[in-house]
Design a protein around this motif. Structure first.
Motif, PDB file in Angstrom:
ATOM      1  N   PHE A 116       8.820   6.211  -5.609  1.00  0.00           N
ATOM      2  CA  PHE A 116       7.740   6.006  -4.664  1.00  0.00           C
ATOM      3  C   PHE A 116       6.312   6.410  -5.349  1.00  0.00           C
ATOM      4  O   PHE A 116       5.383   6.095  -4.869  1.00  0.00           O
ATOM      5  CB  PHE A 116       7.814   7.076  -3.247  1.00  0.00           C
ATOM      6  N   GLN A 117       6.576   7.068  -6.421  1.00  0.00           N
ATOM      7  CA  GLN A 117       5.454   7.762  -7.213  1.00  0.00           C
ATOM      8  C   GLN A 117       5.521   7.059  -8.625  1.00  0.00           C
ATOM      9  O   GLN A 117       6.589   7.117  -8.838  1.00  0.00           O
ATOM     10  CB  GLN A 117       4.998   9.024  -7.099  1.00  0.00           C
ATOM     11  N   GLY A 118       4.463   7.327  -9.322  1.00  0.00           N
ATOM     12  CA  GLY A 118       4.394   7.035 -10.731  1.00  0.00           C
ATOM     13  C   GLY A 118       5.175   5.800 -11.130  1.00  0.00           C
ATOM     14  O   GLY A 118       5.589   5.525 -12.265  1.00  0.00           O
ATOM     15  N   ILE A 119       4.872   4.774 -10.139  1.00  0.00           N
ATOM     16  CA  ILE A 119       5.301   3.215 -10.366  1.00  0.00           C
ATOM     17  C   ILE A 119       5.161   2.591 -11.453  1.00  0.00           C
ATOM     18  O   ILE A 119       5.844   2.100 -12.460  1.00  0.00           O
ATOM     19  CB  ILE A 119       5.180   2.727  -9.129  1.00  0.00           C
ATOM     20  N   THR A 120       3.854   2.624 -11.914  1.00  0.00           N
ATOM     21  CA  THR A 120       3.240   1.915 -13.014  1.00  0.00           C
ATOM     22  C   THR A 120       3.962   2.309 -14.307  1.00  0.00           C
ATOM     23  O   THR A 120       4.290   1.488 -15.064  1.00  0.00           O
ATOM     24  CB  THR A 120       1.623   2.103 -13.228  1.00  0.00           C
ATOM     25  N   TRP A 121       4.009   3.684 -14.313  1.00  0.00           N
ATOM     26  CA  TRP A 121       4.529   4.130 -15.666  1.00  0.00           C
ATOM     27  C   TRP A 121       6.138   3.888 -15.881  1.00  0.00           C
ATOM     28  O   TRP A 121       6.621   3.219 -16.890  1.00  0.00           O
ATOM     29  CB  TRP A 121       4.542   5.878 -15.588  1.00  0.00           C
ATOM     30  N   LYS A 154       0.818  -1.396  -0.009  1.00  0.00           N
ATOM     31  CA  LYS A 154      -0.013  -0.049   0.000  1.00  0.00           C
ATOM     32  C   LYS A 154       0.914   1.392  -0.092  1.00  0.00           C
ATOM     33  O   LYS A 154       1.473   1.483  -0.708  1.00  0.00           O
ATOM     34  CB  LYS A 154      -1.098  -0.057   1.161  1.00  0.00           C
ATOM     35  N   ARG A 155       0.854   1.966   1.222  1.00  0.00           N
ATOM     36  CA  ARG A 155       1.488   3.341   1.134  1.00  0.00           C
ATOM     37  C   ARG A 155       2.960   3.310   1.118  1.00  0.00           C
ATOM     38  O   ARG A 155       3.723   3.936   0.946  1.00  0.00           O
ATOM     39  CB  ARG A 155       1.085   4.199   2.357  1.00  0.00           C
ATOM     40  N   GLY A 156       3.477   2.158   1.652  1.00  0.00           N
ATOM     41  CA  GLY A 156       4.921   2.127   1.745  1.00  0.00           C
ATOM     42  C   GLY A 156       5.583   1.214   0.512  1.00  0.00           C
ATOM     43  O   GLY A 156       6.664   0.906   0.510  1.00  0.00           O
TER      44      GLY A 156
END
Length: 703
Positions: free
Chosen positions: A101-106, A80-82
């Motif tokens: 930590f963000q934009g992982i899918t891309w 989840k958040r981690g």
């Protein structure tokens, strides 16, 4: 005719590489709406992207780095958040961890294990491992040659923008397409050409181009110098115009004569010879009030420099010309002290002086109101009570405001309305304002400094002691009390936690009592939970010498005068700001005896606290302390900075760019002296620029 600068008002939606979706994000995240906004969105720094490091060359000193290597492993870790994506990059000399930590899918879609990438980002170390969070990453082809030789700008961005693919690199590309659309004609010169030539400044267009895309660091520095100068110069021109406008249009009372009352006091009852600085400042006030325009003067001087006597002389000047004066202080204690001091000085003169505060009884209020309206009262001392609507003067000619930053702009404006013409305004502050701050935040006021102390004042000796040595500090206080002196012991007021402050104070009070048992010693205590009456009584007991020690939180910082107090002990010094420490120290050293300020701290001190304590022990000069305070804290935190746009500089800093500010002020002043209306052809660009900026800045008429 359509102005050339209109292109800068174009919405970012229309810029190549932006479009409506990205434009919307830039609006929300960075408040960038137009081409002009983007133009002034300056890079944080520049990176030489031709430089590629080996991983083994990176160490703790490294900041932003660029490496080329192979991705050996990609893993999704956490829930989840981690949740985070980790990839490992190797170049044969070492390994770096890349983390998202963000934009992982891309990132998962574009990152291929086993491929070679060029990676750029800020290096950090976690458990001894090298890491780059949210790096810029692009597939690297070993056969292509780097064509760009200029420095690449790095723009500040947000996590949200990075997650949507708008990183520093893309912002650089957007900026490049902006410069393909704008020409020198769109960024016309706004400084007089003679100034540009004299200071060897870049043209305005060149400065904007080179601050974004310099070929080397030298060009970047030149661009920075030009834009900082421009910003500070325009600010000084604006302040100068406001000041001149006031001198020209604001009618004021004329104090024509220096008469009997003034001369009698000056020649017979003045208790000491004025210092050179006091004479100079009074002369400036004398010139102001003889011009027929309203005076608006700020007088600042360190604690004990004798501002009050200058104010009194000004009030006597008003009386000689048939006008009333008032002196407004922020607290009742201070107002009473002023009233007492002035009454003593004026006792042999035909001057009727009264005091009006919140606690003045109704009957007395009525008497004072009548005396003010029929002109029998010449001088009124008081607190905010003076500005109540019920208080009307017959002819108020001079209003003196003590410690003005304690009063709001609206409160001060009420004083102006006490008369058909606004009275002359004299603002006094014992908080020394650094010159650079005075030139920007208070540049619309005429400005005087009393920069020498009256003779006979002994400098206060300031020392730093660890709390382990408290017993010897108490012994020292005991020896001073034995000589008939008094001492303050001050505890910090912790704004967020009144309860904690109160407990600390109580604990401290008990501790002090154990060193100084009654009835041999008597202690006053003042703190925020007491009623005004309790505070007043306890203060008065100390002022009159009935108690030898005053234990208090910082409520006594401004203006209290106890000449017999020779020791100021400040507990937990590390919790105080510099100017506050300086103000507190100014409570002692008011008599003819040698005085001491003892700073007590714990043993663990931050570097900042150490610096504050060092400068307190090194100097008694309030102006040096104020400069240092400005350096350590920045202008935003300084008490009493104006709510004007004077300090909202985009690129200049009044702390770091002191030298540029001095030059800007000098050039602005000489321009306005020669051509106040900006009529000369050479000053037309400046006039046009000022007209286009109206309403765009945080500037307003500063009262």
């Amino acid at each position: 005719m359509e102005s050339h600068s209109n292109i800068l008002d174009t919405s970012l939606d229309y810029l190549k590489g932006v479009g409506p979706i990205r434009a919307d994000l830039l609006r929300k995240e960075l408040q960038l709406f137009t081409y002009g906004d983007l133009l002034t969105y300056f890079p944080l720094r520049h990176i030489d992207k031709t430089q590629i490091l080996r991983i083994s060359e990176i160490d703790f000193q490294s900041d932003y780095v660029q490496v080329v290597g192979k991705i050996t492993h990609i893993a999704l870790i956490g829930e989840k958040r981690g949740k985070r994506l980790v990839a490992y990059l190797q170049d044969g000399t070492g390994e770096i961890e890349l983390i998202w930590f963000q934009g992982i899918t891309w990132i998962q879609k574009v990152l291929i294990e086993g491929s070679t990438y060029k990676v750029f980002g800020k290096i950090s170390f976690f458990n001894g491992k090298m890491q780059i969070s949210h790096p810029e990453i692009e597939a690297s082809n070993p056969n292509t040659v780097e064509s760009k030789s200029h420095l690449e700008p790095i723009y500040p961005t947000t996590e949200k923008l990075k997650a949507r693919g708008i990183n520093g690199k893309l912002l650089g590309k957007i900026m490049e397409s902006l410069f393909l659309q704008i020409q020198p004609i769109h960024i016309p010169e706004n400084l007089p050409q003679s100034t540009v030539n004299a200071l060897r400044l870049l043209s305005r267009f060149e400065a904007f181009r080179k601050i974004h895309f310099p070929e080397d660091l030298n060009q970047y520095q030149e661009a920075l110098r030009r834009l900082k100068f421009e910003e500070l110069y325009i600010a000084q021109i604006r302040l100068g115009l406001i000041r001149m406008q006031r001198h020209r249009t604001s009618k004021g009372f004329l104090f024509k004569t220096v008469g009997d009352i003034f001369n009698n006091f000056y020649n017979t009852y003045l208790p000491f010879e004025l210092t050179g600085a006091q004479k100079r400042v009074f002369k400036e006030i004398r010139q102001d009030t003889a011009r027929g325009a309203q005076m608006n003067r700020l007088v600042q001087g360190d604690v004990g420099s004798g501002k009050t006597i200058v104010a009194l002389l000004s009030m006597l000047l008003a009386a000689d010309n048939g006008f009333q004066s008032c002196l407004m202080a922020p607290t009742e204690i201070l107002a009473r002290q002023h009233f007492q001091g002035l009454s003593d000085l004026l006792k042999n003169l035909p001057i009727n002086i009264r005091i009006l505060t919140g606690s003045t009884k109704t009957k007395e209020r009525r008497e004072i109101a009548a005396g003010l309206e029929n002109g029998e009262i010449h001088l009124l001392v008081g607190t905010h009570a003076i500005i109540e609507d019920k208080v009307q003067f017959k002819n108020l000619g001079l209003a003196v405001v003590d410690e003005q930053h304690k009063f709001g702009v609206a409160q001060r404006a009420k004083l102006w309305k006490k008369n058909i013409l606004p009275p002359h305004i004299l603002v006094m502050t014992a908080t020394p304002i650094p010159r650079t701050l005075a030139m920007t935040a208070y540049g619309d006021l005429d400005y005087s400094v009393i920069d020498e102390l009256p003779p006979g004042r002994k400098p206060i000796l300031t020392v730093h002691r660890n709390e382990m040595r408290r017993a010897s500090v108490m012994d020292f206080i005991r020896s001073e009390i034995a000589l008939g002196r008094q001492a303050y012991i001050i505890y910090p007021l912790i704004e967020e936690s009144e309860k904690l402050s109160y407990e600390d104070l109580m604990q401290g009070y008990e501790q002090v009592k154990s060193y100084f048992p009654e009835p041999k010693y008597l202690i006053s205590m003042v703190h925020g939970r007491q009623t005004p009456e309790e505070k007043e009584t306890n203060m008065q007991r100390f002022v009159t010498g009935n108690t030898q020690i005053m234990v208090s939180t910082t409520v006594i910082e401004v203006g209290v005068n106890v000449p017999n107090a020779s020791v100021m002990v400040i507990e937990s010094t590390e919790k105080f700001g510099l100017s506050q420490l300086h103000q507190l120290r100014g409570r002692v050293g008011r008599g003819s005896e040698k005085s001491y300020c003892i700073l007590i701290t714990g043993s663990k001190l931050s570097n900042d606290a150490r610096e504050r304590i060092k400068i307190m022990c090194d100097t008694n000069d309030g102006f040096k302390i104020a400069e240092k305070d400005l350096e350590l804290r920045g202008p935003g935190d300084i008490e009493g900075t104006r709510q004007s746009g004077a300090l909202n500089f985009k690129i200049a800093s009044i702390v770091e760019d002191k030298a540029i500010l001095e030059v800007a002020k000098q050039y602005a002043e000489s321009l306005l002296e020669e051509d106040e209306q900006l009529i000369q052809p050479e000053n037309q660009p400046l006039k046009i620029f000022l007209a286009t900026q109206k309403g765009k800045t945080g500037w307003s008429k500063i009262s």
